[in-house]
Write a protein that holds these residues in place. Structure first.
Motif, PDB file in Angstrom:
ATOM      1  N   TYR A   1       0.860  -1.171   0.000  1.00  0.00           N
ATOM      2  CA  TYR A   1       0.000   0.000   0.000  1.00  0.00           C
ATOM      3  C   TYR A   1       0.905   1.233   0.000  1.00  0.00           C
ATOM      4  N   VAL A   2       1.041   1.815  -1.171  1.00  0.00           N
ATOM      5  CA  VAL A   2       2.034   2.873  -1.359  1.00  0.00           C
ATOM      6  C   VAL A   2       1.727   4.078  -0.471  1.00  0.00           C
ATOM      7  N   ASP A   3       0.452   4.402  -0.293  1.00  0.00           N
ATOM      8  CA  ASP A   3       0.123   5.570   0.523  1.00  0.00           C
ATOM      9  C   ASP A   3       0.550   5.378   1.972  1.00  0.00           C
ATOM     10  N   ILE A   4       0.292   4.170   2.535  1.00  0.00           N
ATOM     11  CA  ILE A   4       0.704   3.889   3.917  1.00  0.00           C
ATOM     12  C   ILE A   4       2.222   3.852   4.026  1.00  0.00           C
ATOM     13  N   LEU A   5       2.858   3.216   3.036  1.00  0.00           N
ATOM     14  CA  LEU A   5       4.326   3.141   3.013  1.00  0.00           C
ATOM     15  C   LEU A   5       4.936   4.534   2.966  1.00  0.00           C
ATOM     16  N   PHE A   6       4.325   5.407   2.143  1.00  0.00           N
ATOM     17  CA  PHE A   6       4.839   6.776   2.028  1.00  0.00           C
ATOM     18  C   PHE A   6       4.731   7.526   3.353  1.00  0.00           C
TER      19      PHE A   6
END
Length: 259
Positions: free
Chosen positions: A6-11
């Motif tokens: 999940y790119v948004d959470i990772l970011f």
């Protein structure tokens, strides 16, 4: 085998951690904090970490290492600029990241870290690292104030470890000369090796908890050496400590060194 990212959470996770690491690095090297530059550096680092994570399937371990090193250089340049000791600052940021990662990997063995739990664990790790940095900085500050000092009185010469005390503003009331303090046993050694009779001077003192009169003598020479300079003082005033010395047998006046 595959896994979902999940790119948004990772970011967001990396953004928080990068900002925390940059603040810790600024504290360690005593650099000014600029919120805008820290945020910009954290965003750049977080975007880079997302790209490395997404491309990890096609990038070798060596490539991931070089990529993380490049991100450390980029974040340092954005947050603090290409100023003096740039490489050391990069190494410091990389070390902070290594320690933070080790702490989180250790904690992950006991409880799965993700989302808010990951951010909370990262915050705890940041507090721990900040505490360690405070201890290191205090130790370094004390070491900078420790001076190898030679006292010469007649034929007697003593080399002692003295502490440049910022709280010692004691002066001779007549000449207004600075007065340092030495343990009674060392004062007796100095006077014993002196063939001339030295007339003592009574100097009043007052601290937060006590006040009284100190016995002071003017010796021949005091040579002070610390990390940055060496100073030789002629005819300095030395008073006997009102109580037994602690770690340092000599307490130097705060104005004896230019620093």
């Amino acid at each position: 085998m595959y896994y979902e990212v999940y790119v948004d959470i990772l970011f967001l996770e990396n953004l928080w951690m990068d900002a925390e690491l940059l603040v810790l690095t600024a504290k360690l090297f005593r650099k000014p904090l600029h919120a805008g530059r820290i945020l910009a550096a954290a965003i750049a680092g977080s975007l880079g970490a997302c790209l490395l994570t997404i491309g990890s399937e096609w990038i070798s371990r060596a490539g991931c290492f070089l990529g993380s090193l490049f991100l450390a250089v980029l974040m340092t340049a954005i947050a603090f600029g290409r100023e003096k000791h740039f490489r050391l600052t990069v190494a410091g940021l990389y070390l902070e990241c290594f320690l933070m990662g080790g702490f989180l990997r250790y904690a992950d063995q006991f409880y799965r870290l993700n989302g808010m739990v990951f951010l909370m664990a990262g915050s705890v790790a940041g507090v721990v690292l900040s505490g360690l940095e405070t201890l290191i900085l205090e130790k370094k500050k004390e070491e900078q104030r420790v001076c190898r000092t030679v006292l010469v009185c007649g034929s007697c010469q003593l080399e002692l470890e003295g502490l440049l005390d910022t709280g010692n503003g004691l002066t001779d009331p007549v000449s207004r000369s600075p007065v340092s303090l030495v343990d009674r046993a060392y004062m007796e050694l100095l006077l014993k090796g002196d063939r001339t009779e030295r007339i003592p001077r009574m100097i009043p003192y007052q601290t937060i908890s006590q006040k009284g009169i100190l016995t002071a003598y003017r010796i021949d020479i005091m040579k002070i050496r610390n990390l940055s300079e060496t100073v030789e003082i002629q005819k300095p005033w030395i008073a006997v400590m009102p109580q037994s010395a602690g770690r340092y047998p000599l307490i130097l006046h705060r104005d004896l060194l230019s620093s």
